[in-house]
Design a protein around this motif. Structure first.
Motif, mmCIF file in Angstrom:
data_model
loop_
_atom_site.group_PDB
_atom_site.id
_atom_site.type_symbol
_atom_site.label_atom_id
_atom_site.label_comp_id
_atom_site.label_asym_id
_atom_site.label_seq_id
_atom_site.Cartn_x
_atom_site.Cartn_y
_atom_site.Cartn_z
ATOM 1 N N GLU A 9 -24.689 39.812 24.477
ATOM 2 C CA GLU A 9 -26.144 39.066 23.708
ATOM 3 C C GLU A 9 -26.611 37.964 23.828
ATOM 4 O O GLU A 9 -26.507 37.006 24.661
ATOM 5 N N SER A 10 -28.056 38.698 24.191
ATOM 6 C CA SER A 10 -29.240 37.977 24.608
ATOM 7 C C SER A 10 -30.469 37.718 23.202
ATOM 8 O O SER A 10 -30.883 38.225 22.566
ATOM 9 N N THR B 184 -25.294 36.341 18.760
ATOM 10 C CA THR B 184 -26.755 35.962 18.669
ATOM 11 C C THR B 184 -26.927 35.204 17.415
ATOM 12 O O THR B 184 -27.420 36.254 16.969
#
Length: 118
Positions: free
Chosen positions: A5-6, A112
């Motif tokens: 994830e980001s 995240t």
């Protein structure tokens, strides 16, 4: 399968963020993918999902504010979050291959963090 994830961060109440999740090793599995979140002191909850046919689903708490989408290769999903509220603060996890009506999933990312401030 690896999910990364980001896009998390800190945003003011009413703001927007877009999360991304890149999946590797998922090609050919024909799995749905989705987003879950866990706020401090609370249980994990389902946020959005997209199945292998492109059908989407959301709980009432985010419907109309969050939008899940997927790239054509079905290896990356996104979560566009608008009109964020303080109660949206949580760690957001990407997941793949949902189970038990999206209450669980076979594969999980590391998460995240999303923080919504007043």
């Amino acid at each position: 399968v690896q999910l990364v994830e980001s896009g998390g961060g800190s945003v003011q109440d009413g703001g927007s963020l877009k999360l991304s999740c890149v999946a590797s090793g998922i090609e050919g599995k024909r799995c749905g993918m989705g987003w879950y979140r866990q706020a401090p002191g609370k249980e994990r909850e389902f946020v959005s999902g997209i199945d292998n046919s492109g059908n989407t689903r959301y709980p009432e708490s985010v419907k109309g504010r969050f939008t899940i989408s997927q790239d054509s290769a079905k290896t990356t999903i996104y979560l566009q979050m608008n009109a964020l509220k303080i109660e949206d603060t949580a760690i957001y996890y990407c997941a793949a291959c949902p189970r038990m009506s999206w209450t669980d999933a076979k594969y999980w990312g590391q998460g995240t963090r999303v923080t919504v401030t007043s």
